[in-house]
Design a protein around this motif. Structure first.
Motif, PDB file in Angstrom:
ATOM      1  N   THR A   9     -10.898  -7.561  -3.227  1.00 44.96           N
ATOM      2  CA  THR A   9      -9.762  -8.506  -2.896  1.00 44.96           C
ATOM      3  C   THR A   9      -8.524  -8.278  -3.710  1.00 44.96           C
ATOM      4  O   THR A   9      -7.358  -8.297  -3.218  1.00 44.96           O
ATOM      5  CB  THR A   9     -10.248  -9.929  -3.378  1.00 44.96           C
ATOM      6  OG1 THR A   9     -11.581 -10.308  -2.390  1.00 44.96           O
ATOM      7  CG2 THR A   9      -9.373 -10.727  -2.687  1.00 44.96           C
ATOM      8  N   MET A  10      -8.731  -8.006  -5.161  1.00 41.57           N
ATOM      9  CA  MET A  10      -7.658  -7.679  -5.997  1.00 41.57           C
ATOM     10  C   MET A  10      -6.825  -6.371  -5.634  1.00 41.57           C
ATOM     11  O   MET A  10      -5.536  -6.376  -5.558  1.00 41.57           O
ATOM     12  CB  MET A  10      -8.081  -7.779  -7.422  1.00 41.57           C
ATOM     13  CG  MET A  10      -6.741  -7.428  -8.486  1.00 41.57           C
ATOM     14  SD  MET A  10      -6.918  -5.645  -8.910  1.00 41.57           S
ATOM     15  CE  MET A  10      -8.175  -5.695 -10.092  1.00 41.57           C
ATOM     16  N   ILE A  11      -7.620  -5.415  -5.307  1.00 38.02           N
ATOM     17  CA  ILE A  11      -7.093  -4.230  -4.947  1.00 38.02           C
ATOM     18  C   ILE A  11      -6.168  -4.246  -3.652  1.00 38.02           C
ATOM     19  O   ILE A  11      -5.512  -3.762  -3.505  1.00 38.02           O
ATOM     20  CB  ILE A  11      -8.305  -3.120  -4.763  1.00 38.02           C
ATOM     21  CG1 ILE A  11      -8.824  -2.872  -6.173  1.00 38.02           C
ATOM     22  CG2 ILE A  11      -7.778  -1.907  -4.165  1.00 38.02           C
ATOM     23  CD1 ILE A  11     -10.073  -1.907  -6.074  1.00 38.02           C
ATOM     24  N   ARG A  12      -6.961  -4.901  -2.660  1.00 40.50           N
ATOM     25  CA  ARG A  12      -6.136  -5.047  -1.391  1.00 40.50           C
ATOM     26  C   ARG A  12      -4.848  -5.603  -1.666  1.00 40.50           C
ATOM     27  O   ARG A  12      -3.815  -5.340  -0.998  1.00 40.50           O
ATOM     28  CB  ARG A  12      -7.066  -5.712  -0.451  1.00 40.50           C
ATOM     29  CG  ARG A  12      -8.350  -5.125  -0.050  1.00 40.50           C
ATOM     30  CD  ARG A  12      -8.857  -5.711   1.400  1.00 40.50           C
ATOM     31  NE  ARG A  12      -9.438  -7.063   1.091  1.00 40.50           N
ATOM     32  CZ  ARG A  12     -10.625  -7.387   0.787  1.00 40.50           C
ATOM     33  NH1 ARG A  12     -11.728  -6.597   0.166  1.00 40.50           N
ATOM     34  NH2 ARG A  12     -10.854  -8.807   0.661  1.00 40.50           N
ATOM     35  N   SER A  13      -4.897  -6.810  -2.407  1.00 39.78           N
ATOM     36  CA  SER A  13      -3.820  -7.482  -2.717  1.00 39.78           C
ATOM     37  C   SER A  13      -2.641  -6.811  -3.426  1.00 39.78           C
ATOM     38  O   SER A  13      -1.413  -6.649  -3.187  1.00 39.78           O
ATOM     39  CB  SER A  13      -4.022  -8.874  -3.620  1.00 39.78           C
ATOM     40  OG  SER A  13      -2.901  -9.454  -3.867  1.00 39.78           O
ATOM     41  N   ARG A  14      -3.030  -5.984  -4.214  1.00 37.83           N
ATOM     42  CA  ARG A  14      -2.190  -5.022  -5.081  1.00 37.83           C
ATOM     43  C   ARG A  14      -1.487  -4.025  -3.892  1.00 37.83           C
ATOM     44  O   ARG A  14      -0.243  -3.736  -4.196  1.00 37.83           O
ATOM     45  CB  ARG A  14      -2.858  -4.376  -6.096  1.00 37.83           C
ATOM     46  CG  ARG A  14      -3.306  -5.204  -7.174  1.00 37.83           C
ATOM     47  CD  ARG A  14      -3.932  -4.327  -8.626  1.00 37.83           C
ATOM     48  NE  ARG A  14      -2.858  -3.552  -9.242  1.00 37.83           N
ATOM     49  CZ  ARG A  14      -1.929  -3.681  -9.880  1.00 37.83           C
ATOM     50  NH1 ARG A  14      -1.743  -4.910 -10.568  1.00 37.83           N
ATOM     51  NH2 ARG A  14      -1.161  -2.816 -10.526  1.00 37.83           N
TER      52      ARG A  14
END
Length: 200
Positions: free
Chosen positions: A169-174
């Motif tokens: 989730t964090m990677i997609r957001s970044r």
């Protein structure tokens, strides 16, 4: 290289590592290798879900993308395999259904289902948890800020692994924010994300 169901069924101790893998990241690799080493597994089979029970179809990248990213992420580790079993089956992916397929023949492997401490705390809500622990050993690794395993009626093996707060989730957001995800995913996975303009 992806493997067919029959290729998984060779004698040995096999870790089953399921998830969305959207995308697979270094935290996944660290956990899989920790499980392989500490449990003396012959292989760890990564099985991207067609559709996890807690997600909607529109929340996920296409299965082909996720299979390709896993294949790229595990490249170079001879003990890791990627299976399209759940993707090929389609629909909602349940661990118990996958284990039933893998253990339907006599003389199959010993299976170890690898889950995070957060998932283990919710294990009683999984589909047919009692059947899962009949078919395989549960292996729990620390995950997230709260790594307590907690109490459960279901037995488990605990492994030690660095507590990695990287999440898909964090990677997609970044990526959506135009930020770097280098060193959060492998270079091969990053190249694929950029080639296919995923998560933008």
């Amino acid at each position: 290289m992806r493997v067919e169901e029959r290729d998984i069924r060779t004698r040995g101790r096999v870790g089953i590592f399921g998830g969305s893998f959207d995308p697979p990241h270094l935290g996944h690799l660290i956990v899989a290798e920790a499980a392989r080493e500490q449990l003396d597994l012959d292989r760890v089979v990564w099985i991207p879900a067609a559709l996890p029970p807690h997600k909607e179809p529109g929340d996920l990248s296409k299965p082909g993308h996720r299979l390709e990213m896993v294949t790229r992420a595990i490249r170079g580790n001879e003990a890791f395999r990627c299976s399209s079993l759940e993707v090929d089956r389609g629909g909602t992916s349940y661990t118990v259904d996958t284990l039933e397929v893998l253990t339907k023949e006599e003389g199959t492997d010993d299976f170890y289902v690898i889950v995070g401490s957060d998932s283990y705390r919710e294990f009683e809500n999984w589909r047919r948890p009692s059947r899962i622990v009949e078919l395989a050993e549960l292996v729990v690794y620390p995950r997230g800020q709260d790594v307590r395993v907690g109490q459960s009626a279901y037995p488990r093996l605990a492994i030690e692994a660095p507590v990695i707060t990287i999440s898909s989730t964090m990677i997609r957001s970044r990526i959506r924010e135009g930020k770097s995800v280098r060193y959060l995913v492998t270079d091969d996975v990053l190249d694929y994300i950029e080639e296919c303009a995923l998560y933008r």
